[in-house]
Design a protein around this motif. Structure first.
Motif, mmCIF file in Angstrom:
data_model
loop_
_atom_site.group_PDB
_atom_site.id
_atom_site.type_symbol
_atom_site.label_atom_id
_atom_site.label_comp_id
_atom_site.label_asym_id
_atom_site.label_seq_id
_atom_site.Cartn_x
_atom_site.Cartn_y
_atom_site.Cartn_z
ATOM 1 N N GLY A 1 -4.754 -4.660 6.525
ATOM 2 C CA GLY A 1 -4.420 -5.995 6.193
ATOM 3 C C GLY A 1 -3.186 -6.101 5.131
ATOM 4 N N ALA A 2 -2.202 -5.186 4.858
ATOM 5 C CA ALA A 2 -1.077 -5.006 4.231
ATOM 6 C C ALA A 2 0.187 -5.279 4.728
ATOM 7 C CB ALA A 2 -0.925 -3.896 3.316
ATOM 8 N N ASP A 3 0.247 -5.764 3.555
ATOM 9 C CA ASP A 3 1.738 -7.381 4.613
ATOM 10 C C ASP A 3 2.762 -5.957 3.722
ATOM 11 O OD1 ASP A 3 0.485 -9.225 4.028
ATOM 12 O OD2 ASP A 3 0.332 -9.895 1.413
ATOM 13 N N ALA A 4 2.762 -4.875 2.967
ATOM 14 C CA ALA A 4 3.668 -4.474 3.753
ATOM 15 C C ALA A 4 2.733 -2.271 2.777
ATOM 16 C CB ALA A 4 4.880 -4.334 2.242
ATOM 17 N N ALA A 5 3.682 -1.421 3.449
ATOM 18 C CA ALA A 5 3.031 0.358 3.249
ATOM 19 C C ALA A 5 4.363 0.578 2.136
ATOM 20 C CB ALA A 5 3.012 0.670 4.608
ATOM 21 N N ILE A 6 4.468 1.314 1.678
ATOM 22 C CA ILE A 6 5.469 2.158 0.307
ATOM 23 C C ILE A 6 5.383 3.414 0.897
ATOM 24 C CG2 ILE A 6 6.510 2.443 -1.714
ATOM 25 C CD1 ILE A 6 4.652 0.243 -2.702
ATOM 26 N N LEU A 7 6.015 4.182 2.007
ATOM 27 C CA LEU A 7 6.516 5.087 2.218
ATOM 28 C C LEU A 7 6.959 6.252 0.800
ATOM 29 C CD1 LEU A 7 7.613 5.235 6.199
ATOM 30 C CD2 LEU A 7 5.210 6.397 5.290
ATOM 31 N N ASP A 8 6.053 7.298 0.262
ATOM 32 C CA ASP A 8 6.241 7.326 -1.113
ATOM 33 C C ASP A 8 6.665 8.741 -1.032
ATOM 34 O OD1 ASP A 8 6.640 8.158 -3.241
ATOM 35 O OD2 ASP A 8 4.564 8.151 -4.181
ATOM 36 N N LEU A 9 8.095 9.067 -1.254
ATOM 37 C CA LEU A 9 8.845 10.212 -1.125
ATOM 38 C C LEU A 9 8.765 11.111 -2.550
ATOM 39 C CD1 LEU A 9 11.346 9.506 1.574
ATOM 40 C CD2 LEU A 9 10.127 11.493 1.986
ATOM 41 N N GLU A 10 8.365 10.406 -3.464
ATOM 42 C CA GLU A 10 8.022 10.888 -4.654
ATOM 43 C C GLU A 10 6.862 11.546 -5.345
ATOM 44 O OE1 GLU A 10 9.393 9.150 -9.288
ATOM 45 O OE2 GLU A 10 8.287 8.054 -7.939
ATOM 46 N N HIS B 1 -4.976 2.592 -1.743
ATOM 47 C CA HIS B 1 -5.895 2.814 -0.413
ATOM 48 C C HIS B 1 -6.175 2.127 0.074
ATOM 49 C CE1 HIS B 1 -9.737 3.767 0.541
ATOM 50 N NE2 HIS B 1 -9.409 6.058 1.023
ATOM 51 N N PRO B 2 -6.588 1.834 0.861
ATOM 52 C CA PRO B 2 -6.524 0.647 2.120
ATOM 53 C C PRO B 2 -8.113 -0.024 1.884
ATOM 54 C CG PRO B 2 -6.637 2.949 3.472
ATOM 55 C CD PRO B 2 -6.707 3.333 2.208
ATOM 56 N N SER B 3 -8.575 0.805 1.262
ATOM 57 C CA SER B 3 -10.110 -0.380 1.007
ATOM 58 C C SER B 3 -9.889 -1.784 -0.283
ATOM 59 C CB SER B 3 -10.915 0.454 0.232
ATOM 60 O OG SER B 3 -10.744 1.501 -0.784
ATOM 61 N N HIS B 4 -8.355 -1.393 -0.687
ATOM 62 C CA HIS B 4 -8.332 -2.107 -1.489
ATOM 63 C C HIS B 4 -7.259 -3.312 -1.455
ATOM 64 C CE1 HIS B 4 -8.368 0.592 -5.491
ATOM 65 N NE2 HIS B 4 -9.482 0.800 -4.921
ATOM 66 N N VAL B 5 -7.306 -3.073 -0.162
ATOM 67 C CA VAL B 5 -6.097 -4.003 0.772
ATOM 68 C C VAL B 5 -6.485 -5.694 0.785
ATOM 69 C CG1 VAL B 5 -4.711 -4.656 2.469
ATOM 70 C CG2 VAL B 5 -4.519 -2.730 2.119
ATOM 71 N N PRO B 6 -8.112 -5.949 1.120
ATOM 72 C CA PRO B 6 -8.684 -6.630 1.360
ATOM 73 C C PRO B 6 -9.129 -7.669 0.724
ATOM 74 C CG PRO B 6 -9.384 -5.469 2.854
ATOM 75 C CD PRO B 6 -8.873 -4.737 2.160
ATOM 76 N N VAL B 7 -9.403 -6.712 -0.590
ATOM 77 C CA VAL B 7 -9.916 -7.172 -1.393
ATOM 78 C C VAL B 7 -8.436 -7.918 -2.541
ATOM 79 C CG1 VAL B 7 -11.039 -6.989 -4.295
ATOM 80 C CG2 VAL B 7 -12.121 -6.156 -2.664
ATOM 81 N N VAL B 8 -8.114 -7.216 -2.193
ATOM 82 C CA VAL B 8 -5.937 -8.039 -3.743
ATOM 83 C C VAL B 8 -5.701 -8.821 -2.208
ATOM 84 C CG1 VAL B 8 -4.043 -7.494 -3.908
ATOM 85 C CG2 VAL B 8 -5.251 -5.299 -4.082
ATOM 86 N N ASN B 9 -5.377 -8.828 -1.159
ATOM 87 C CA ASN B 9 -5.361 -10.128 -0.304
ATOM 88 C C ASN B 9 -6.186 -11.455 -0.520
ATOM 89 O OD1 ASN B 9 -3.675 -9.064 0.805
ATOM 90 N ND2 ASN B 9 -4.195 -8.626 2.876
ATOM 91 N N GLU B 10 -7.567 -10.726 -0.066
ATOM 92 C CA GLU B 10 -7.977 -12.357 -1.173
ATOM 93 C C GLU B 10 -7.906 -12.712 -2.145
ATOM 94 O OE1 GLU B 10 -13.139 -13.732 -1.348
ATOM 95 O OE2 GLU B 10 -12.231 -11.647 -0.862
ATOM 96 N N PRO C 1 -1.230 3.315 10.711
ATOM 97 C CA PRO C 1 -1.774 2.563 11.658
ATOM 98 C C PRO C 1 -2.684 1.783 10.737
ATOM 99 C CG PRO C 1 -0.677 4.364 13.023
ATOM 100 C CD PRO C 1 -0.291 4.528 11.214
ATOM 101 N N LYS C 2 -3.271 2.844 10.007
ATOM 102 C CA LYS C 2 -4.964 2.707 8.706
ATOM 103 C C LYS C 2 -4.310 1.695 7.670
ATOM 104 C CE LYS C 2 -6.387 7.230 9.374
ATOM 105 N NZ LYS C 2 -7.539 8.428 8.651
ATOM 106 N N ALA C 3 -3.090 1.877 7.495
ATOM 107 C CA ALA C 3 -2.867 0.544 6.445
ATOM 108 C C ALA C 3 -2.621 -0.604 7.155
ATOM 109 C CB ALA C 3 -0.970 1.293 5.814
ATOM 110 N N GLU C 4 -1.512 -0.963 8.334
ATOM 111 C CA GLU C 4 -1.522 -2.210 8.915
ATOM 112 C C GLU C 4 -3.260 -2.489 9.098
ATOM 113 O OE1 GLU C 4 1.756 -4.316 12.580
ATOM 114 O OE2 GLU C 4 0.432 -2.481 12.303
ATOM 115 N N ALA C 5 -3.766 -1.676 9.925
ATOM 116 C CA ALA C 5 -4.959 -2.577 10.416
ATOM 117 C C ALA C 5 -5.871 -3.313 8.481
ATOM 118 C CB ALA C 5 -6.038 -0.717 11.194
ATOM 119 N N LEU D 1 0.799 -1.152 0.134
ATOM 120 C CA LEU D 1 -0.393 0.787 -0.529
ATOM 121 C C LEU D 1 1.002 0.903 0.071
ATOM 122 C CD1 LEU D 1 -2.983 1.706 0.051
ATOM 123 C CD2 LEU D 1 -3.019 1.295 2.789
ATOM 124 N N PHE D 2 0.693 2.371 -1.370
ATOM 125 C CA PHE D 2 1.288 3.067 -1.229
ATOM 126 C C PHE D 2 0.643 4.896 -0.163
ATOM 127 C CE2 PHE D 2 2.553 2.354 -5.151
ATOM 128 C CZ PHE D 2 4.342 3.433 -5.141
#
Length: 301
Positions: A30-39, A237-246, A24-28, A13-14
């Motif tokens: 269920g994202a396996d990873a977060a990409i902190l974006d400096l670009e 977006h966090p709402s995409h995480v559960p769909v992609v995980n599944e 914390p929202k990204a982890e909640a 999750l970007f």
């Protein structure tokens, strides 16, 4: 940590580097990873403050017991301010970071340069060789064309893939026109996946789906990527995480079938047979090996 020891990542999750409070929202989610974006997610006049926030977040992650891996997307090493990107890499490559996302990669030399800098950072922090993963983003026509050489340039490249999407760098570089389902990029994603596999990059990831509200479209796109052979996707977006995980997790029916297939093949082997009829199909050890691989796929822990 060599690339062979990297874990599959279903969802990356970007998160804007200026909004580390969203982690914390990204982890909640269920994202396996977060990409902190400096670009792209941070304007030029906010990059210094964002870098400070990102390094603080990495230090907090090192002290915590989070299951979510942390990446940082730095700026391009080939930009006019390339030294700024090198400074960013040295600042974020510290305990608590899983890997660096390198944008605008055009050729293998970009990867080798980042690999040398990351190796220096590992020695500086007393970390094992290969501790930091490296994700080269193929956002130019040349980078996409040279995906195999880029994947072979360093052992730490583990999550190489094609991140296509509407209106971004890749569309501009290649010239395709994004449709509702992204079908025009399927051949491109397939070719890059083959290059990544041939280069021994163990856990390729794809992306992106930018329509936040269209979860059905996201699901179809994610399932298509999994069918091609990808193991995860970058999401915005966090709402995409559960769909992609599944989409990238084997379901209970698939796991149960794999277990039955393995049992059938092993029973046949015990009788001296190499192949056996299983649920209407002929299967043998090759199919059993694939089933064992599927059973071994579990969410990152």
């Amino acid at each position: 940590m060599s690339s062979e020891r990297r874990v599959p990542l279903r969802s990356l999750l970007f998160v804007p580097g200026s909004r580390t409070d969203w982690l914390p929202k990204a982890e909640a989610a269920g994202a396996d990873a977060a990409i902190l974006d400096l670009e792209d997610a941070v304007p030029d006049d906010g990059k210094a403050a964002a870098l400070d926030a990102v390094t603080d977040a990495i230090d907090r992650a090192d002290r915590a017991s989070s299951r979510m891996r942390l990446f940082v997307r730095i700026n391009s090493l080939d930009r006019a301010a390339g030294w700024q990107a090198a400074d960013e890499l040295r600042a974020v490559a510290r305990p608590g970071l899983y890997g660096v996302v390198l944008p605008k990669v055009a050729h293998a030399d970009d990867v080798r340069a980042a690999d040398r800098m990351l190796a220096w950072c590992e020695r500086h922090h007393g970390l094992p060789e290969g501790h930091f993963a490296l994700v080269p983003l193929l956002e130019t026509a040349r980078g996409l064309r040279e995906a195999y050489a880029i994947g072979r340039a360093a052992d730490r490249v583990a999550h190489l893939g094609a991140l296509t999407g509407p209106g971004g760098d890749v569309e501009r570089a290649v010239g395709y026109r994004w449709s509702a389902g992204g079908e025009e990029t399927r051949d491109l994603r397939s070719r890059v996946l083959l290059d990544a596999r041939a280069a021994d990059c163990p856990h390729p990831v794809a992306g992106l789906w930018t329509d936040i509200a269209d979860l059905d479209g996201l699901r179809r796109f994610a399932e298509q990527n999994r069918a091609l052979g990808y193991e995860g996707m970058a999401v915005i977006h966090p709402s995409h995480v559960p769909v992609v995980n599944e989409a990238f997790s084997p379901g209970p029916d698939e796991l149960a079938r794999c277990a039955r297939l393995i049992a059938a093949v092993e029973e046949a082997q015990a009788r001296g047979a190499g192949a056996v009829r299983f649920e209407g199909r002929m299967v043998d050890e090759a199919m059993a090996a694939t089933a064992r691989h599927t059973l071994s796929q579990r969410p990152a822990t």
